[in-house]
Design a protein around this motif. Structure first.
Motif, PDB file in Angstrom:
ATOM      1  N   THR A 297       0.832  -1.207   0.000  1.00 31.72           N
ATOM      2  CA  THR A 297       0.000   0.000   0.000  1.00 31.72           C
ATOM      3  C   THR A 297       0.865   1.254   0.000  1.00 31.72           C
ATOM      4  N   GLY A 298       1.911   1.261   0.815  1.00 29.31           N
ATOM      5  CA  GLY A 298       2.798   2.411   0.861  1.00 29.31           C
ATOM      6  C   GLY A 298       3.458   2.694  -0.471  1.00 29.31           C
ATOM      7  N   GLY A 299       3.976   1.648  -1.114  1.00 29.88           N
ATOM      8  CA  GLY A 299       4.613   1.832  -2.414  1.00 29.88           C
ATOM      9  C   GLY A 299       3.650   2.304  -3.473  1.00 29.88           C
ATOM     10  N   LEU A 300       2.447   1.746  -3.466  1.00 30.98           N
ATOM     11  CA  LEU A 300       1.447   2.137  -4.463  1.00 30.98           C
ATOM     12  C   LEU A 300       0.963   3.567  -4.249  1.00 30.98           C
ATOM     13  N   ILE A 301       0.763   3.960  -2.993  1.00 29.86           N
ATOM     14  CA  ILE A 301       0.343   5.337  -2.710  1.00 29.86           C
ATOM     15  C   ILE A 301       1.389   6.322  -3.207  1.00 29.86           C
ATOM     16  N   SER A 302       2.659   6.040  -2.926  1.00 26.60           N
ATOM     17  CA  SER A 302       3.726   6.941  -3.348  1.00 26.60           C
ATOM     18  C   SER A 302       3.811   7.024  -4.866  1.00 26.60           C
ATOM     19  N   ALA A 303       3.741   5.862  -5.547  1.00 23.64           N
ATOM     20  CA  ALA A 303       3.798   5.858  -7.011  1.00 23.64           C
ATOM     21  C   ALA A 303       2.597   6.586  -7.610  1.00 23.64           C
ATOM     22  N   TRP A 304       1.411   6.392  -7.027  1.00 21.89           N
ATOM     23  CA  TRP A 304       0.206   7.068  -7.507  1.00 21.89           C
ATOM     24  C   TRP A 304       0.336   8.571  -7.361  1.00 21.89           C
ATOM     25  N   ALA A 305       0.868   9.011  -6.223  1.00 24.90           N
ATOM     26  CA  ALA A 305       1.009  10.445  -5.987  1.00 24.90           C
ATOM     27  C   ALA A 305       1.959  11.079  -7.002  1.00 24.90           C
ATOM     28  N   ILE A 306       3.044  10.392  -7.320  1.00 27.17           N
ATOM     29  CA  ILE A 306       3.991  10.928  -8.307  1.00 27.17           C
ATOM     30  C   ILE A 306       3.327  11.044  -9.674  1.00 27.17           C
ATOM     31  N   LYS A 307       2.553  10.021 -10.055  1.00 28.82           N
ATOM     32  CA  LYS A 307       1.860  10.078 -11.347  1.00 28.82           C
ATOM     33  C   LYS A 307       0.842  11.215 -11.392  1.00 28.82           C
ATOM     34  N   ARG A 308       0.335  11.607 -10.234  1.00 28.75           N
ATOM     35  CA  ARG A 308      -0.625  12.702 -10.164  1.00 28.75           C
ATOM     36  C   ARG A 308       0.064  14.064 -10.107  1.00 28.75           C
ATOM     37  N   GLY A 309       1.396  14.073 -10.213  1.00 27.63           N
ATOM     38  CA  GLY A 309       2.130  15.328 -10.247  1.00 27.63           C
ATOM     39  C   GLY A 309       2.580  15.846  -8.903  1.00 27.63           C
ATOM     40  N   VAL A 310       2.421  15.055  -7.840  1.00 30.73           N
ATOM     41  CA  VAL A 310       2.881  15.473  -6.519  1.00 30.73           C
ATOM     42  C   VAL A 310       4.410  15.437  -6.494  1.00 30.73           C
ATOM     43  N   ARG A 311       5.023  16.424  -5.837  1.00 33.22           N
ATOM     44  CA  ARG A 311       6.480  16.457  -5.700  1.00 33.22           C
ATOM     45  C   ARG A 311       6.972  15.159  -5.068  1.00 33.22           C
ATOM     46  N   THR A 312       8.154  14.701  -5.522  1.00 41.44           N
ATOM     47  CA  THR A 312       8.657  13.397  -5.090  1.00 41.44           C
ATOM     48  C   THR A 312       8.753  13.292  -3.576  1.00 41.44           C
ATOM     49  N   LEU A 313       9.329  14.281  -2.916  1.00 38.98           N
ATOM     50  CA  LEU A 313       9.497  14.201  -1.469  1.00 38.98           C
ATOM     51  C   LEU A 313       8.146  14.130  -0.760  1.00 38.98           C
TER      52      LEU A 313
END
Length: 435
Positions: A297-313
């Motif tokens: 879940t953690g990995g998927l949330i982070s990857a999803w956020a990046i695809k949505r344009g959220v800053r990497t950090l």
């Protein structure tokens, strides 16, 4: 080998070389991640042997709760310290060699542990196991850094960390079965022998990417230039960076509570909740099954956020901070719950949430470190985590001894430290590259 046309990440680039199978690196790299998942299962089965067998070994060798707490911490202290040189060695000599040597050594040590008949022998074996296992996760971090673009790494790193959670889930029933059918000594020997098989498969099949594959994965621009520049950086320079220390503190808070689960959960279920040894094995698997889902879940949330344009950090902080806060909200009430069912439900939610940050924590190290220092920063962060992991069993042992095996304060301390971890990552870890 003509692989450079393969598109494997956001920065993947085409080259003028001849055609190559467009999916080869993708298939190969995920296969290697699969090998590391299996390696993680073995790694954590070795670690979990003493936790599952602690009450049986304590009775057999006449150990009290303080002695058992010291034994349960014996792995974590040397593991934490050995992470510091392990990260450097993985950066220096590569993941293939370091993981092979480490896995071979920890498997032999596990087999030898089956011959223990004293506190001192067990303590020495656990210390040696901690040193031997220290290169595993830094090797996995290095493999991900070599085979995946930086924006892709949260998922493979989370998958690698599911190996530990799979082991934690199957360890209570599997190791309890082995212990009941062939004694706790036989349990150690069987688990160690399986590790030697995994080493042989790794040595035979793993390879680093070719230059063409690496260029296709990462591109020939910014990251390649950064890697050349990073070769000039010193390992000690990481210790002069504020982020490093806040990552250490954050990992300390989160790992502390995780290791209360890993080392004392069977004892809690058996002594405080009154479950039989066999029932403890099966019920004890439930939180760890939830942990498998938590890591992914953690990995998927982070990857999803990046695809949505959220800053990497920010995309890394969302699951790290959110998971730690949710875990604290679940763990703290366990201290005051009378119902067995509700207690187990809260423990499951707590462990699920505590695992959400784990894979992303490793990804964060690859985001903030220069490419040639990725394993080193990951190892320093893991050092902080395993200071917490080392303290957890010992502090828990002292608390139980002082309170007559009352676990209330154990869960209060664990919940509070989860909030410390969330604060350290959420507030104080920043993008300081331009500062």
């Amino acid at each position: 080998m003509q692989d450079s046309t393969i598109q494997t990440g956001p920065a993947a680039a085409s080259a003028d070389s001849g055609p190559a199978p467009a999916d080869r690196p993708t298939r190969v790299r995920w296969f290697f991640i699969g090998l590391l998942v299996v390696g993680g299962v073995v790694n954590y089965l070795d670690r979990g042997t003493l936790g599952v067998a602690n009450t049986t070994i304590a009775q057999d060798l006449h150990l009290n709760t303080i002695e058992m707490g010291v034994l349960l911490s014996a792995f974590a202290w040397p593991y934490a310290i050995a992470n510091l040189p392990a990260g450097y060695l993985v950066d220096r000599f590569g993941a293939k060699a370091m993981y092979a040597w480490a896995a071979g050594l920890w498997s032999v040590i596990t087999i030898l542990t089956g011959f223990a008949r004293s506190f001192s022998f067990l303590y020495a074996a656990r210390v040696a196991l901690g040193v031997a296992e220290s290169p595993f996760f830094t090797s996995g971090l290095k493999v991900s850094q070599r085979w995946f673009h930086k924006e892709e790494r949260s998922l493979p790193l989370s998958l690698i960390n599911t190996g530990s959670q799979i082991a934690n889930a199957i360890a209570p029933p599997l190791l309890t079965f082995l212990m009941l059918t062939m004694s706790w000594q036989g349990m150690f020997m069987v688990v160690g022998a399986f590790g030697l098989i995994v080493v042989g498969v790794w040595v035979k099949l793993y390879r680093n990417p070719t230059a063409a594959e690496e260029a296709a994965i990462k591109g020939l621009g910014e990251e390649a230039a950064a890697e050349q520049q990073a070769a000039k950086g010193s390992w000690g320079s990481l210790l002069r960076q504020k982020n490093t220390w806040f990552m250490v503190i954050g990992a300390f808070g989160i790992f502390y509570t995780v290791w209360v689960y890993l080392t004392w959960l069977p004892g809690y279920l058996h002594t405080s909740r009154g479950f039989s040894l066999t029932k403890t094995g099966w019920i004890g698997a439930l939180p760890f099954l939830c942990g498998i889902v938590g890591v992914l879940t953690g990995g998927l949330i982070s990857a999803w956020a990046i695809k949505r344009g959220v800053r990497t950090l920010t995309a890394r902080k969302i699951p790290i901070v959110g998971g730690a806060v949710l875990a604290a909200a679940a763990v703290l009430p366990v201290a005051f719950v009378k119902s067995d069912v509700l207690s187990i439900a809260l423990l499951c939610v707590g462990y699920f949430a505590a695992q959400i940050p784990i894979g992303v924590i490793w990804t964060l190290a690859s985001d903030l470190a220069k490419p040639a220092q990725v394993a080193s920063l990951g190892a320093i962060q893991n050092f902080g985590g395993f200071l917490g992991a080392a303290l957890a069993p010992t502090v828990t042992g002292f608390i139980l001894d002082a309170t007559g095996n009352n676990y209330s304060l154990v869960f209060v301390v664990g919940g509070a430290l989860l909030l410390v971890g969330a604060t350290s990552y959420g507030v104080f870890v920043k993008d300081r590259r331009d500062s």
